[in-house]
Design a protein around this motif. Structure first.
Motif, short mmCIF file in Angstrom:
data_model
loop_
_atom_site.label_atom_id
_atom_site.label_comp_id
_atom_site.label_asym_id
_atom_site.label_seq_id
_atom_site.Cartn_x
_atom_site.Cartn_y
_atom_site.Cartn_z
N SER A 47 0.88 -1.24 -0.05
CA SER A 47 -0.18 0.07 0.05
C SER A 47 0.69 1.34 0.13
CB SER A 47 -0.98 -0.21 1.12
OG SER A 47 -0.11 -0.16 2.36
N GLY A 48 0.29 2.46 -0.07
CA GLY A 48 1.02 3.94 -0.10
C GLY A 48 1.85 3.66 1.29
N GLY A 49 2.82 4.28 1.38
CA GLY A 49 3.54 4.55 2.46
C GLY A 49 5.08 3.94 2.49
N GLU A 91 17.11 -1.02 0.84
CA GLU A 91 15.77 -1.70 1.53
C GLU A 91 14.67 -0.97 1.75
OE1 GLU A 91 16.46 -4.06 5.64
OE2 GLU A 91 16.87 -1.87 5.80
N LYS A 92 14.38 0.22 1.79
CA LYS A 92 13.34 1.14 1.89
C LYS A 92 12.96 2.11 0.92
CE LYS A 92 11.59 4.09 5.32
NZ LYS A 92 11.75 4.91 6.59
N VAL A 93 11.86 1.96 0.69
CA VAL A 93 11.23 3.29 -0.36
C VAL A 93 10.04 3.82 0.25
CG1 VAL A 93 12.20 2.36 -2.41
CG2 VAL A 93 9.97 1.47 -2.11
N TYR A 94 9.69 4.81 -0.33
CA TYR A 94 8.22 5.30 0.18
C TYR A 94 7.23 5.90 -1.07
CZ TYR A 94 4.78 8.40 2.21
OH TYR A 94 3.49 9.26 2.57
N ILE A 95 6.21 4.88 -1.11
CA ILE A 95 5.33 5.01 -2.13
C ILE A 95 4.35 6.11 -1.92
CG2 ILE A 95 3.89 3.92 -3.76
CD1 ILE A 95 5.17 1.32 -3.37
N ASP A 96 4.23 7.29 -2.72
CA ASP A 96 3.20 8.44 -2.40
C ASP A 96 2.05 8.18 -3.24
OD1 ASP A 96 2.10 10.72 -1.60
OD2 ASP A 96 3.65 11.94 -2.69
N CYS A 97 1.10 7.48 -2.49
CA CYS A 97 -0.11 7.42 -3.27
C CYS A 97 -1.14 7.81 -2.01
CB CYS A 97 -0.15 5.70 -3.61
SG CYS A 97 -1.60 5.51 -4.81
N PRO A 98 -1.95 8.73 -2.37
CA PRO A 98 -2.96 9.38 -1.42
C PRO A 98 -3.71 8.30 -0.79
CG PRO A 98 -2.73 10.89 -3.40
CD PRO A 98 -1.81 9.57 -3.81
N GLY A 103 -7.59 2.29 -4.94
CA GLY A 103 -6.69 1.26 -5.42
C GLY A 103 -5.16 1.61 -4.65
N CYS A 104 -5.19 2.62 -3.80
CA CYS A 104 -3.66 2.59 -3.00
C CYS A 104 -3.44 2.02 -2.15
CB CYS A 104 -3.52 4.20 -2.57
SG CYS A 104 -3.44 5.43 -3.82
N SER A 105 -4.50 1.15 -1.59
CA SER A 105 -4.29 0.44 -0.40
C SER A 105 -3.96 -1.21 -0.78
CB SER A 105 -5.77 0.24 0.45
OG SER A 105 -6.61 -0.40 -0.32
N SER A 106 -3.82 -1.40 -2.18
CA SER A 106 -3.60 -2.40 -2.97
C SER A 106 -2.66 -2.39 -4.19
CB SER A 106 -4.75 -3.45 -3.06
OG SER A 106 -4.32 -4.67 -3.64
N LEU A 107 -1.52 -2.08 -3.98
CA LEU A 107 -0.69 -1.90 -5.23
C LEU A 107 0.35 -3.01 -5.43
CD1 LEU A 107 0.46 1.78 -4.36
CD2 LEU A 107 -1.25 1.09 -5.95
N GLU A 108 0.43 -3.34 -6.91
CA GLU A 108 1.71 -4.37 -6.84
C GLU A 108 2.83 -3.73 -7.36
OE1 GLU A 108 2.23 -7.60 -10.28
OE2 GLU A 108 0.34 -7.73 -9.34
N LEU A 109 3.80 -4.19 -6.58
CA LEU A 109 5.05 -3.55 -6.94
C LEU A 109 6.00 -4.30 -7.58
CD1 LEU A 109 7.52 -1.29 -6.36
CD2 LEU A 109 7.86 -2.36 -4.07
N GLN A 110 6.56 -4.32 -8.83
CA GLN A 110 7.31 -5.16 -9.40
C GLN A 110 8.96 -4.91 -9.04
OE1 GLN A 110 7.35 -5.55 -13.70
NE2 GLN A 110 8.29 -7.49 -13.46
N VAL A 111 9.72 -5.91 -8.65
CA VAL A 111 11.00 -5.66 -8.22
C VAL A 111 11.77 -6.56 -8.95
CG1 VAL A 111 12.75 -5.53 -6.07
CG2 VAL A 111 10.32 -5.09 -5.82
N THR A 112 12.77 -5.79 -9.54
CA THR A 112 13.84 -6.71 -10.42
C THR A 112 15.39 -6.11 -9.49
OG1 THR A 112 13.01 -6.63 -12.40
CG2 THR A 112 15.13 -6.98 -12.20
N GLN A 113 15.88 -7.06 -9.00
CA GLN A 113 17.32 -6.84 -8.19
C GLN A 113 18.48 -7.44 -9.08
OE1 GLN A 113 16.37 -8.70 -4.21
NE2 GLN A 113 15.82 -6.71 -3.49
#
Length: 121
Positions: A47-49, A91-98, A103-113
């Motif tokens: 979620s956002g945050g 390790e940490k990011v902040y996703i700014d989504c009001p 939809g901001c409470s359920s976001l899909e984050l795709q990560v490629t490391q």
């Protein structure tokens, strides 16, 4: 908005994202660090945050960089802000989504490391 109008807006958004030449107005991406040969890709439901991203590199590989992509189709474009935390800069990011945006409470984050392969020897 009527159900038909909602469907038409969603359909228009899907057509817009399907065109590879266009930037998706509902997605945000950020690249951090270096790209290496060994990649690990996974998705997280967030979620956002504040979001803490686990290191999924194999135990003997160092995490050297990562690409992040998050979308909130068809509601808004979340923004990804990065932090540098001591030994763990990825390790940490902040996703700014009001929170009041759907939809901001359920976001899909795709990560490629990107993981550095240790030297042989």
């Amino acid at each position: 908005m009527s159900p038909l109008a909602c469907c038409l807006v969603a359909l228009a958004a899907l057509f817009a994202v399907s065109d590879a030449n266009m930037i998706n107005p509902f997605c945000s991406s950020v690249s951090l660090g270096e790209s290496m040969v060994h990649e690990v890709t996974f998705n997280m439901n967030v979620s956002g945050g504040d979001v803490f991203i686990p290191n999924k590199c194999p135990e003997d590989h160092d995490l050297k960089g990562q690409d992040l992509n998050v979308c909130n189709i068809p509601n808004s474009m979340p923004e990804v802000h990065t932090f540098t935390i001591g030994k763990h800069p990825f390790e940490k990011v902040y996703i700014d989504c009001p929170n009041n945006t759907r939809g901001c409470s359920s976001l899909e984050l795709q990560v490629t490391q990107y993981c550095e392969v240790p030297p042989i020897g």
